[in-house]
Design a protein around this motif. Structure first.
Motif: not given
Length: 626
Positions: A284, A288, A311, A315, A324, A329, A331
């Motif tokens: 992942w 990402h 993906y 989440q 995340a 990160m 998203l």
């Protein structure tokens, strides 16, 4: 939570920082798992690949709530310096775990041991706890997850815009994987439930969901819409800690009578199938970064509909968004990945699979005689050199009990045969070794070879490498009982060992592992003493193609060589003598090919039979010196 957890040090490589990731991606993956597990059991060190990088090399917002230290490679524990990172080491500095899959699996196990309430974390190891357990050299799936996709994404992110126009083939391979039918251990039961759901949907068009799951989902805690398929309900009912029976109804009698071949196939929900595993944790962060970079470059990911769906689905797994967020990160949201209706997804059926093994004609018919005759007509027969010390033996009665292989949890008869096998290897190694030498026991298992060598040669350093954790822990316990100070333990697949050494040893290295050990020894210009095993498991891999030597390649095809390998396993004592003799000759020919391949690398190699030959059906041993 348990209070008696021993602190371990975790060493992660650091080359550079790019957007919201630390490179290499193996480090970002490790930090993401630590955040997902909320694991604070390790003292974490970043090891810069560039010596000029200082302590402030990483912005704290990429590390979440983890405390991270920076350490130069020259200050790493000795055993860690011999390994590719990531690597973890226990406090005494003698037991090391190295390689992404091994380290991630250990983080998961250690998190659960410290807090048994975290059963969702333990579930990441998959059915029978085998997710990403097979080494990358023999498992295409492990290789794709652990090596190929992280490296492909790193290359994609660092390439100039004109050189990253196309989707990396490794990403396309994952897209194809997600389109394959799922096989799971309770496959038949779930497929019958899917058939029942399909029949019910045809009547009422209502998704089959348990009451509890429906309420959870309507509350918006996990998913914005009801799940449209049984696979989704089964996958997320597990994540919601529901019983599978809550998610599906008992199938009707006509469904139970349906032939297995007539049942519908299951669709992928996560990377390995229906359930969220450590494979998703690995892939992942990589996907990402790829999607974020593609979006910034204005590329459309319409050709990856399954990856885009996966993906988004990951989440929705409880805890992923929080992890995340800790790793900073940003998203991508659902609207950004909607496929344009006028564009059709690319057909992957004709796309070449660069990771496929070239193992055509894998079903062999007929015996080995035509192949052996073909070799004989070209002057090639199995050759065995005289044993250099056939009567040499250790005085086992005078040795401490922990040195004996019987301490490795085996029967009395098997322990006696193991002693005889060890006599052969130790006799040769003691003739080759000199004070100060580093001896590596590859595929060490419970440490039968390495512990004897460390005890008998205190002036040498002995390193045991094994990918099975329990075997290596057993070896460490025996070593501690003996008080050995010249021995180290590395749980890793062979490719993650990068240390220098003088002698490589392996007793019954299985299949391709023998060739991996040979490769390591030749690369280090080290002598080797190797007893092969499991010839029937030999097959072409990404690295190794068979036959190995030029002489054999000029005469035999891959299929013919595989016939020799299959019949080389026909040496069990219960087989007729004539058949065992043919098996022994096939063993000799396969190992002669290996010996000649090593001689092409400027080695002198002898293929020898162990004494007595009854010590093992796999009693070949080859000795090589550069």
């Amino acid at each position: 939570m348990k209070d008696s957890v021993v602190e371990e040090h975790l060493y992660l490589a650091f080359s550079h920082q790019y957007r919201d990731s630390i490179f290499p991606l193996h480090t970002s993956i490790s930090l993401f798992l630590l955040s997902y597990c909320d694991c604070k059991l390790f003292k974490i060190f970043l090891v810069p690949t560039d010596e000029d990088v200082g302590d402030q090399c990483v912005t704290n917002n990429l590390l979440g709530d983890l405390e991270v230290h920076v350490i130069p490679r020259c200050q790493l524990p000795v055993v860690v310096q011999s390994c590719s990172l990531p690597a973890g080491v226990v406090k005494d500095g003698r037991f090391c775990r190295a390689g992404l899959s091994v380290v991630l699996r250990h983080i998961i196990q250690k998190t659960y041991e410290a807090d048994p309430s975290k059963k969702d974390v333990l579930e990441l190891l998959g059915f029978k706890k085998t997710c990403l357990k097979a080494c990358a050299e023999v498992s295409q799936w492990t290789r794709l997850c652990e090596i190929s996709i992280p490296l492909a994404v790193e290359r994609f992110l660092t390439a100039s815009p004109e050189h990253c126009q196309s989707i990396p083939p490794e990403i396309l391979q994952f897209e194809r994987k997600l389109g394959e039918p799922v096989r799971v251990h309770n496959d038949d039961k779930i497929r019958r439930q899917k058939l029942q759901q399909q029949k019910a949907s045809a009547k009422a068009a209502v998704p089959v969901l348990g009451k509890e799951a429906t309420e959870e989902l309507k509350a918006g805690e996990v998913h914005e819409h009801p799940f449209p398929s049984l696979e989704l309900s089964v996958a997320f009912s597990k994540l919601l800690v529901q019983e599978a029976s809550d998610a599906v109804n008992r199938e009707a009698p006509p469904i139970r009578r349906t032939k297995t071949s007539d049942l519908p196939l299951l669709d992928h929900i996560f990377a390995e199938g229906l359930y969220f595993t450590v494979a998703d944790i690995v892939l992942w962060p990589c996907i990402h970064q790829f999607l974020v970079s593609s979006k910034k470059q204005g590329k459309n990911v319409v050709n990856l509909p399954l990856i885009s769906t996966w993906y988004r689905r990951v989440q929705e797994v409880p805890g992923v968004k929080k992890a995340a967020g800790k790793c900073n990160m940003e998203l991508l949201q659902l609207p950004e990945l909607v496929c344009a209706p006028e564009e059709q997804p690319q057909d992957f059926s004709s796309m070449p699979d660069e990771l496929e093994e070239e193992n055509e004609d894998s079903h062999f018919i007929g015996g080995p005689r035509p192949t052996m005759t073909k070799l004989m007509e070209n002057g090639i027969e199995a050759k065995f050199s005289p044993h250099p010390c056939p009567n040499w033996t250790l005085d086992w009665t005078s040795l401490p009990s922990a040195v004996s292989p019987g301490e490795g949890k085996m029967s009395r008869d098997r322990a006696l045969r193991k002693q005889q096998q060890l006599n052969n290897l130790v006799a040769v190694v003691t003739k080759l070794a000199k004070p100060g030498d580093v001896i590596v026991d590859f595929c060490s298992g419970g440490g039968h070879v390495g512990i004897v060598l460390a005890h008998m040669m205190p002036s040498c350093q002995v390193v045991l490498i094994e990918n099975k954790e329990l075997s290596l822990i057993r070896a460490k316990d025996r070593s501690d009982e003996l008080g050995l100070t010249n021995i180290w333990f590395i749980q890793a697949n062979l490719d993650y060992f990068i240390g220098t050494f003088n002698i490589g040893v392996a007793l019954h290295a299985c299949g391709v592992a023998t060739d991996m050990v040979l490769e390591h020894c030749i690369r280090a210009r080290a002598a080797f003493v190797i007893s092969p095993c499991c010839y029937g498991f030999i097959q072409n891999t990404v690295k190794f193609k068979y036959p190995r030597s030029h002489q054999f390649k000029e005469i035999l095809s891959y299929k013919e060589h595989m016939i020799l390998c299959r019949f080389a396993d026909q040496t069990a004592v219960q087989l007729p003598p004539e058949r065992r003799l043919i098996g022994k000759q096939c063993m000799g020919l396969v190992d002669l090919d290996r010996a000649w391949a090593a001689e092409e690398q400027s080695y002198s190699v002898q293929v020898i039979s162990m004494e007595p030959e009854s010590c093992s059906p796999k009693n070949n041993m080859f000795v090589g010196t550069p």
